[in-house]
Scaffold this motif. Structure first.
Motif, PDB file in Angstrom:
ATOM      1  N   ASP A 274       1.484   6.888  -6.658  1.00 37.76           N
ATOM      2  CA  ASP A 274       0.411   7.830  -7.006  1.00 37.76           C
ATOM      3  C   ASP A 274       0.857   9.271  -6.804  1.00 37.76           C
ATOM      4  O   ASP A 274       0.565  10.152  -7.629  1.00 37.76           O
ATOM      5  CB  ASP A 274      -0.836   7.544  -6.162  1.00 37.76           C
ATOM      6  N   GLN A 275       1.574   9.542  -5.695  1.00 36.47           N
ATOM      7  CA  GLN A 275       2.059  10.903  -5.440  1.00 36.47           C
ATOM      8  C   GLN A 275       3.022  11.360  -6.530  1.00 36.47           C
ATOM      9  O   GLN A 275       2.957  12.506  -6.977  1.00 36.47           O
ATOM     10  CB  GLN A 275       2.751  10.970  -4.078  1.00 36.47           C
TER      11      GLN A 275
ATOM     12  N   ARG B 124       0.834  -1.207   0.000  1.00 37.34           N
ATOM     13  CA  ARG B 124       0.000   0.000   0.000  1.00 37.34           C
ATOM     14  C   ARG B 124       0.865   1.253   0.000  1.00 37.34           C
ATOM     15  O   ARG B 124       0.559   2.235  -0.694  1.00 37.34           O
ATOM     16  CB  ARG B 124      -0.930  -0.002   1.212  1.00 37.34           C
ATOM     17  N   PHE B 125       1.971   1.214   0.782  1.00 42.14           N
ATOM     18  CA  PHE B 125       2.877   2.369   0.812  1.00 42.14           C
ATOM     19  C   PHE B 125       3.484   2.616  -0.570  1.00 42.14           C
ATOM     20  O   PHE B 125       3.592   3.772  -1.015  1.00 42.14           O
ATOM     21  CB  PHE B 125       3.985   2.133   1.841  1.00 42.14           C
TER      22      PHE B 125
ATOM     23  N   LEU C 162      10.258  11.614  -2.980  1.00 44.97           N
ATOM     24  CA  LEU C 162       9.158  12.211  -2.218  1.00 44.97           C
ATOM     25  C   LEU C 162       9.656  13.158  -1.133  1.00 44.97           C
ATOM     26  O   LEU C 162       8.961  14.119  -0.767  1.00 44.97           O
ATOM     27  CB  LEU C 162       8.307  11.109  -1.579  1.00 44.97           C
ATOM     28  N   ASP C 163      10.849  12.901  -0.591  1.00 46.87           N
ATOM     29  CA  ASP C 163      11.415  13.755   0.462  1.00 46.87           C
ATOM     30  C   ASP C 163      12.304  14.860  -0.098  1.00 46.87           C
ATOM     31  O   ASP C 163      12.912  15.610   0.667  1.00 46.87           O
ATOM     32  CB  ASP C 163      12.229  12.907   1.440  1.00 46.87           C
TER      33      ASP C 163
ATOM     34  N   ARG D 227       8.648  18.741  -3.520  1.00 44.82           N
ATOM     35  CA  ARG D 227       7.610  19.413  -2.740  1.00 44.82           C
ATOM     36  C   ARG D 227       7.195  20.726  -3.396  1.00 44.82           C
ATOM     37  O   ARG D 227       6.021  21.085  -3.400  1.00 44.82           O
ATOM     38  CB  ARG D 227       8.123  19.670  -1.321  1.00 44.82           C
ATOM     39  N   ILE D 228       8.186  21.437  -3.945  1.00 44.06           N
ATOM     40  CA  ILE D 228       7.866  22.696  -4.631  1.00 44.06           C
ATOM     41  C   ILE D 228       6.980  22.427  -5.838  1.00 44.06           C
ATOM     42  O   ILE D 228       5.977  23.126  -6.072  1.00 44.06           O
ATOM     43  CB  ILE D 228       9.164  23.421  -5.052  1.00 44.06           C
ATOM     44  N   LEU D 229       7.345  21.408  -6.624  1.00 41.08           N
ATOM     45  CA  LEU D 229       6.532  21.051  -7.794  1.00 41.08           C
ATOM     46  C   LEU D 229       5.117  20.651  -7.371  1.00 41.08           C
ATOM     47  O   LEU D 229       4.133  21.009  -8.038  1.00 41.08           O
ATOM     48  CB  LEU D 229       7.191  19.896  -8.556  1.00 41.08           C
ATOM     49  N   LYS D 230       5.013  19.924  -6.269  1.00 40.03           N
ATOM     50  CA  LYS D 230       3.709  19.460  -5.810  1.00 40.03           C
ATOM     51  C   LYS D 230       2.855  20.621  -5.322  1.00 40.03           C
ATOM     52  O   LYS D 230       1.640  20.686  -5.593  1.00 40.03           O
ATOM     53  CB  LYS D 230       3.893  18.436  -4.693  1.00 40.03           C
ATOM     54  N   GLU D 231       3.475  21.562  -4.598  1.00 37.56           N
ATOM     55  CA  GLU D 231       2.729  22.709  -4.069  1.00 37.56           C
ATOM     56  C   GLU D 231       2.235  23.628  -5.178  1.00 37.56           C
ATOM     57  O   GLU D 231       1.127  24.150  -5.122  1.00 37.56           O
ATOM     58  CB  GLU D 231       3.610  23.491  -3.093  1.00 37.56           C
TER      59      GLU D 231
END
Length: 254
Positions: A138-139, A131-132, A170-171, A176-180
């Protein structure tokens, strides 16, 4: 009662045949390694080993003050060189691995041992781990939406080592910038993904190089000990040739 006294023998007389046999075996083995080795640094190391043991072999073969003194000095020099190498191996190996100039180092002892340990503890992933992995995938695909990057992510999740690398994205700060900002530019996001994977692999290679250096230092310590033993044996023969041999030759005239 009329019998002549036996000539006193040298207590270390066993040293010479041991050095001759040992150095000849090393010469044969290192010659094969020198011919078959393709990496220039390893060939230089093999060449130095050949030179040292050739001098050691002929020193024990001639068994003179000059030849043994030459072998003793070369052994002392190599001990100093290996001590210096001992202190620079981790940094050198880390730099070589990070720069990609040492692609053969995955075959090093520590990585072979690590691979063996990993295989010993390998097991089927649990439902939580599956599941992880799906959530992580997916993220990633929510940010990297172009087809090429999707194919890369899918293929990397099929391999355990590559999966560990891609999950570390992911870390990553840039992820994170791209995701935000929900950046949907396929070309730019694909370039960001490639750069992040390259940077993570470079860091992993640097870390692996550090451990390669530490693993090789164990072999370096053993080599220093072996050279010290050889130096002690050669020095005993050298001292015997200085003090005892001239006296023996002198008494031949009486």
């Amino acid at each position: 009662m009329g019998g002549s006294e036996k000539e006193p023998t040298y207590r270390g007389a066993y040293i010479r045949p041991i050095l001759l046999i040992y150095s000849s075996l090393v010469l044969i083995g290192t010659s094969y390694a020198f011919i078959s080795e393709g990496h220039p640094i390893m060939r230089i190391n093999n060449c130095a080993t050949l030179t040292l043991h050739a001098i050691l072999f002929f020193g024990a073969l001639f068994n003179t003050e000059r030849s043994l003194g030459c072998a003793e000095r070369f052994l002392r020099l190599f001990i100093c060189l290996y001590i210096a190498i001992f202190f620079v191996l981790p940094v050198m190996m880390a730099s070589m691995r990070a720069s990609g100039s040492a692609p053969h180092t995955p075959k090093m002892l520590h990585e072979s041992l690590g691979s063996y340990i990993r295989k010993s503890f390998e097991k089927e992933p649990s439902e939580a781990e599956k599941r992880f992995d799906e959530e992580a995938k997916d993220q990633l695909l929510q940010v990297f939406t172009d087809d090429d990057t999707k194919l890369k992510v899918d293929s990397m999740f099929l391999d355990k080592v590559s999966k560990e690398t891609v999950i570390k994205v992911l870390d990553y700060g840039e992820f994170r910038i791209l995701k935000e900002h929900a950046l949907q530019n396929h070309t730019i996001s694909g370039l960001f993904f490639d750069n992040m994977i390259h940077d993570i692999r470079r860091r992993e290679a640097f870390r692996a190089g550090i451990w390669s250096g530490y693993g090789m230092e164990m072999a370096c310590i053993l080599t220093i000990i072996l050279l010290a033993v050889q130096h002690h044996l050669v020095k005993r023969m050298w001292l015997h040739s200085i003090f005892n041999q001239p006296l023996k030759e002198q008494y031949l005239y009486y």
